[in-house]
Design a protein around this motif. Structure first.
Motif, PDB file in Angstrom:
ATOM      1  N   TYR A 196       0.196   9.495  -6.039  1.00 17.37           N
ATOM      2  CA  TYR A 196      -1.127   8.993  -6.377  1.00 17.37           C
ATOM      3  C   TYR A 196      -2.212   9.936  -5.887  1.00 17.37           C
ATOM      4  O   TYR A 196      -2.197  10.385  -4.749  1.00 17.37           O
ATOM      5  N   VAL A 227       6.130   4.892  -4.236  1.00 20.69           N
ATOM      6  CA  VAL A 227       4.760   5.407  -4.140  1.00 20.69           C
ATOM      7  C   VAL A 227       4.658   6.234  -2.867  1.00 20.69           C
ATOM      8  O   VAL A 227       5.007   5.765  -1.783  1.00 20.69           O
ATOM      9  N   GLU A 267       3.499   7.933   0.411  1.00 21.80           N
ATOM     10  CA  GLU A 267       2.703   7.450   1.532  1.00 21.80           C
ATOM     11  C   GLU A 267       2.213   8.652   2.329  1.00 21.80           C
ATOM     12  O   GLU A 267       2.978   9.272   3.071  1.00 21.80           O
ATOM     13  N   GLU A 308      -4.972   7.082   1.948  1.00 18.89           N
ATOM     14  CA  GLU A 308      -4.287   5.778   1.944  1.00 18.89           C
ATOM     15  C   GLU A 308      -5.261   4.666   1.542  1.00 18.89           C
ATOM     16  O   GLU A 308      -4.865   3.700   0.894  1.00 18.89           O
ATOM     17  N   ILE A 339      -5.034   4.242  -2.063  1.00 19.49           N
ATOM     18  CA  ILE A 339      -3.731   3.804  -2.563  1.00 19.49           C
ATOM     19  C   ILE A 339      -3.550   2.293  -2.409  1.00 19.49           C
ATOM     20  O   ILE A 339      -2.977   1.643  -3.288  1.00 19.49           O
ATOM     21  N   LEU A 381      -1.965  -0.301  -5.113  1.00 24.49           N
ATOM     22  CA  LEU A 381      -0.711  -1.040  -4.892  1.00 24.49           C
ATOM     23  C   LEU A 381      -0.887  -2.527  -5.185  1.00 24.49           C
ATOM     24  O   LEU A 381      -0.016  -3.147  -5.803  1.00 24.49           O
ATOM     25  N   LYS A 382      -2.011  -3.086  -4.770  1.00 22.13           N
ATOM     26  CA  LYS A 382      -2.285  -4.506  -5.019  1.00 22.13           C
ATOM     27  C   LYS A 382      -2.393  -4.777  -6.518  1.00 22.13           C
ATOM     28  O   LYS A 382      -1.843  -5.749  -7.033  1.00 22.13           O
ATOM     29  N   GLN A 431       1.057  -4.477  -8.183  1.00 24.56           N
ATOM     30  CA  GLN A 431       1.875  -5.662  -7.885  1.00 24.56           C
ATOM     31  C   GLN A 431       1.446  -6.857  -8.736  1.00 24.56           C
ATOM     32  O   GLN A 431       2.274  -7.638  -9.182  1.00 24.56           O
ATOM     33  N   ILE A 445       8.026  -2.412  -5.080  1.00 21.36           N
ATOM     34  CA  ILE A 445       7.377  -1.152  -4.701  1.00 21.36           C
ATOM     35  C   ILE A 445       7.865  -0.767  -3.312  1.00 21.36           C
ATOM     36  O   ILE A 445       7.855  -1.599  -2.400  1.00 21.36           O
ATOM     37  N   ARG A 493       7.426   2.449  -0.347  1.00 17.27           N
ATOM     38  CA  ARG A 493       6.627   3.610   0.044  1.00 17.27           C
ATOM     39  C   ARG A 493       7.554   4.697   0.569  1.00 17.27           C
ATOM     40  O   ARG A 493       8.565   4.412   1.214  1.00 17.27           O
TER      41      ARG A 493
END
Length: 136
Positions: free
Chosen positions: A9, A55, A57, A69, A72, A76-77, A80, A88, A90
């Motif tokens: 990402y 994903v 990290e 971060e 990111i 991610l939220k 999901q 998912i 990391r």
């Protein structure tokens, strides 16, 4: 068995890599404008079976989260919420950009091609995926 899909990402661009159905070989898939990433992933999982999103990290050398971060976590939220059926995980992505650039050097790519940041992002995603496969 479905594919594993790795995501490197980025604020502007996101590199994506994918495994084969047997989850043996990691290959770069593409680089997507980050603003189009969720739609790209929705379309992709409608065409292909994906078992897991990996994903990257980003961490600093002292193992703390890097500044990126903060970008990111909202992604991610949203991922999901939009694709809740695919888990998912990391994966530590330290040094993947440097390793990607070195891979480009080692493979003899021209200077012009090495300046292609989208290619670096795609190779970085492939390295994230390959490291995950090695760890399993």
């Amino acid at each position: 068995m479905g594919r594993l899909l790795a995501i490197d990402y980025g604020k502007k661009r996101t590199g994506i890599a994918i495994t084969d159905e047997l989850q043996i070989i990691a290959s770069g898939l593409t680089t997507v404008d980050t603003k189009d990433l969720i739609n790209f992933l929705k379309d992709y999982v409608q065409k292909e079976q994906v078992d897991l999103f990996l994903v990257g990290e980003p961490k600093q050398m002292n193992n703390e989260a890097s500044e990126s971060e903060a970008l990111i976590i909202p992604f991610l939220k949203k991922l999901q919420n939009v694709i809740p059926d695919i888990p998912i995980e990391r994966v530590d992505e330290r040094f993947t950009s440097k390793m990607a650039f070195q891979t480009m050097l080692d493979s003899g790519l021209s200077k012009k091609k090495r300046q292609n940041k989208a290619l670096i992002d795609e190779i970085s995603a492939t390295l994230i995926l390959q490291n995950y496969l090695y760890s399993k």
